[in-house]
Design a protein around this motif. Structure first.
Motif, PDB file in Angstrom:
ATOM      1  N   MET A   1       0.838  -1.172   0.000  1.00 32.40           N
ATOM      2  CA  MET A   1       0.000   0.000   0.000  1.00 32.40           C
ATOM      3  C   MET A   1       0.888   1.241   0.000  1.00 32.40           C
ATOM      4  O   MET A   1       1.926   1.271   0.628  1.00 32.40           O
ATOM      5  N   THR A   2       0.446   2.251  -0.689  1.00 31.47           N
ATOM      6  CA  THR A   2       1.218   3.474  -0.839  1.00 31.47           C
ATOM      7  C   THR A   2       0.912   4.445   0.288  1.00 31.47           C
ATOM      8  O   THR A   2      -0.243   4.650   0.647  1.00 31.47           O
ATOM      9  N   TYR A   3       1.954   5.060   0.825  1.00 30.97           N
ATOM     10  CA  TYR A   3       1.786   6.130   1.804  1.00 30.97           C
ATOM     11  C   TYR A   3       1.912   7.445   1.050  1.00 30.97           C
ATOM     12  O   TYR A   3       2.896   7.679   0.353  1.00 30.97           O
ATOM     13  N   VAL A   4       0.898   8.294   1.169  1.00 28.16           N
ATOM     14  CA  VAL A   4       0.910   9.577   0.483  1.00 28.16           C
ATOM     15  C   VAL A   4       1.065  10.659   1.543  1.00 28.16           C
ATOM     16  O   VAL A   4       0.159  10.891   2.339  1.00 28.16           O
ATOM     17  N   HIS A   5       2.229  11.283   1.580  1.00 25.16           N
ATOM     18  CA  HIS A   5       2.512  12.296   2.592  1.00 25.16           C
ATOM     19  C   HIS A   5       1.986  13.653   2.137  1.00 25.16           C
ATOM     20  O   HIS A   5       2.289  14.109   1.046  1.00 25.16           O
ATOM     21  N   GLY A   6       1.184  14.267   2.991  1.00 23.14           N
ATOM     22  CA  GLY A   6       0.733  15.626   2.751  1.00 23.14           C
ATOM     23  C   GLY A   6      -0.257  15.795   1.611  1.00 23.14           C
ATOM     24  O   GLY A   6      -0.527  16.902   1.186  1.00 23.14           O
ATOM     25  N   LYS A   7      -0.825  14.713   1.111  1.00 18.78           N
ATOM     26  CA  LYS A   7      -1.781  14.823   0.009  1.00 18.78           C
ATOM     27  C   LYS A   7      -3.077  15.458   0.503  1.00 18.78           C
ATOM     28  O   LYS A   7      -3.627  15.058   1.516  1.00 18.78           O
ATOM     29  N   GLU A   8      -3.536  16.458  -0.235  1.00 21.17           N
ATOM     30  CA  GLU A   8      -4.832  17.043   0.047  1.00 21.17           C
ATOM     31  C   GLU A   8      -5.856  16.147  -0.636  1.00 21.17           C
ATOM     32  O   GLU A   8      -5.754  15.904  -1.833  1.00 21.17           O
ATOM     33  N   TYR A   9      -6.810  15.656   0.119  1.00 22.21           N
ATOM     34  CA  TYR A   9      -7.735  14.667  -0.420  1.00 22.21           C
ATOM     35  C   TYR A   9      -9.171  15.079  -0.164  1.00 22.21           C
ATOM     36  O   TYR A   9      -9.516  15.440   0.958  1.00 22.21           O
ATOM     37  N   GLU A  10      -9.976  15.040  -1.206  1.00 21.25           N
ATOM     38  CA  GLU A  10     -11.413  15.204  -1.060  1.00 21.25           C
ATOM     39  C   GLU A  10     -12.072  13.878  -1.408  1.00 21.25           C
ATOM     40  O   GLU A  10     -11.699  13.224  -2.393  1.00 21.25           O
ATOM     41  N   ILE A  11     -13.046  13.536  -0.615  1.00 18.59           N
ATOM     42  CA  ILE A  11     -13.844  12.358  -0.901  1.00 18.59           C
ATOM     43  C   ILE A  11     -14.535  12.593  -2.233  1.00 18.59           C
ATOM     44  O   ILE A  11     -14.976  13.698  -2.529  1.00 18.59           O
ATOM     45  N   ASN A  12     -14.618  11.546  -3.030  1.00 17.12           N
ATOM     46  CA  ASN A  12     -15.195  11.656  -4.370  1.00 17.12           C
ATOM     47  C   ASN A  12     -16.074  10.434  -4.619  1.00 17.12           C
ATOM     48  O   ASN A  12     -16.145   9.537  -3.773  1.00 17.12           O
ATOM     49  N   GLU A  37      -7.992   1.577  -6.007  1.00 14.46           N
ATOM     50  CA  GLU A  37      -6.710   1.674  -5.302  1.00 14.46           C
ATOM     51  C   GLU A  37      -6.903   1.877  -3.808  1.00 14.46           C
ATOM     52  O   GLU A  37      -7.993   2.185  -3.347  1.00 14.46           O
ATOM     53  N   ARG A  38      -5.805   1.685  -3.076  1.00 11.76           N
ATOM     54  CA  ARG A  38      -5.750   1.927  -1.635  1.00 11.76           C
ATOM     55  C   ARG A  38      -4.472   2.692  -1.357  1.00 11.76           C
ATOM     56  O   ARG A  38      -3.425   2.387  -1.920  1.00 11.76           O
ATOM     57  N   PHE A  39      -4.570   3.676  -0.453  1.00 10.97           N
ATOM     58  CA  PHE A  39      -3.382   4.420  -0.052  1.00 10.97           C
ATOM     59  C   PHE A  39      -3.620   4.996   1.332  1.00 10.97           C
ATOM     60  O   PHE A  39      -4.739   4.987   1.841  1.00 10.97           O
ATOM     61  N   VAL A  40      -2.547   5.462   1.960  1.00 15.28           N
ATOM     62  CA  VAL A  40      -2.607   5.975   3.329  1.00 15.28           C
ATOM     63  C   VAL A  40      -2.300   7.462   3.328  1.00 15.28           C
ATOM     64  O   VAL A  40      -1.382   7.915   2.640  1.00 15.28           O
ATOM     65  N   ILE A  41      -3.079   8.206   4.105  1.00 20.46           N
ATOM     66  CA  ILE A  41      -2.885   9.649   4.262  1.00 20.46           C
ATOM     67  C   ILE A  41      -2.683   9.939   5.742  1.00 20.46           C
ATOM     68  O   ILE A  41      -3.338   9.346   6.599  1.00 20.46           O
ATOM     69  N   SER A  42      -1.797  10.878   6.051  1.00 21.94           N
ATOM     70  CA  SER A  42      -1.443  11.166   7.443  1.00 21.94           C
ATOM     71  C   SER A  42      -2.409  12.139   8.123  1.00 21.94           C
ATOM     72  O   SER A  42      -1.993  13.108   8.737  1.00 21.94           O
ATOM     73  N   LYS A  43      -3.675  11.863   8.015  1.00 26.14           N
ATOM     74  CA  LYS A  43      -4.728  12.593   8.739  1.00 26.14           C
ATOM     75  C   LYS A  43      -5.726  11.555   9.210  1.00 26.14           C
ATOM     76  O   LYS A  43      -5.838  10.479   8.628  1.00 26.14           O
ATOM     77  N   CYS A  44      -6.490  11.884  10.252  1.00 29.13           N
ATOM     78  CA  CYS A  44      -7.506  10.942  10.706  1.00 29.13           C
ATOM     79  C   CYS A  44      -8.731  11.036   9.787  1.00 29.13           C
ATOM     80  O   CYS A  44      -8.954  12.065   9.132  1.00 29.13           O
TER      81      CYS A  44
END
Length: 175
Positions: A1-12, A37-44
């Motif tokens: 699984m990919t770790y995405v650091h600091g990615k701004e993410y909006e639910i879509n 896909e699956r990835f990890v973001i450093s926010k809850c």
């Protein structure tokens, strides 16, 4: 699984679930599950939910208040992030907690309770996740989200009664 650091993410419309996880230091992270896909973001997860609600001109607190107004649900309320795009999510525990995972209602194919009082959810794309809640609680959240969807879809898709033609005027800008 990919770790995405600091990615701004909006639910879509492709977002299936936001699963709460922690790193070795106990910091909250989110495993984002999308249709492909699956990835990890450093926010809850609840921070991502709030950010996405704000993207659609509200907030998590505003959406919770709206759900309460429409349904009377006060604990673990489901929310609509975007009615126009059919994005409805529900929390598996209190949304105030950093370890609260969120599930998109429309992608649930099936779920089953496990002997250890957890629930395994299968999504329409074949992905699965095991959640630390009973199948009865999960079933209740699915039903409550369906109830919210029906209320909102009825409101948005019914034709309002117009008493006169003033309601049909277009708002004009003020200079």
């Amino acid at each position: 699984m990919t770790y995405v650091h600091g990615k701004e993410y909006e639910i879509n419309p492709q977002t299936i679930a936001l699963i709460a996880t922690n790193n070795e230091d106990g910091q909250a992270f989110t495993e984002v599950m999308e249709t492909d896909e699956r990835f990890v973001i450093s926010k809850c997860p609840s921070d991502l939910i709030d950010r996405s609600c704000r993207y659609f001109a509200s907030s998590l607190d505003g959406r919770i208040a709206g759900t309460k107004q429409l349904t009377g649900y006060t604990h673990k309320p489901p929310i609509v992030i975007s009615e126009a795009m059919g994005i409805y999510f529900f929390p598996i525990i209190s949304p105030k907690r950093k370890d609260c995972s969120w599930i998109a209602h429309k992608y649930i194919r099936s779920y089953r309770g496990e002997p250890n009082k957890t629930t395994t959810v299968q999504f329409t794309n074949g992905m699965t996740v095991n959640l630390p809640v009973s199948d009865g609680m999960f079933a209740n959240q699915v039903q409550r989200t369906a109830h919210l969807r029906v209320i909102l879809e009825d409101r948005f898709h019914s034709t309002p009664v117009v008493a006169d033609h003033r309601a049909e005027r277009i708002a004009e800008t003020f200079s």
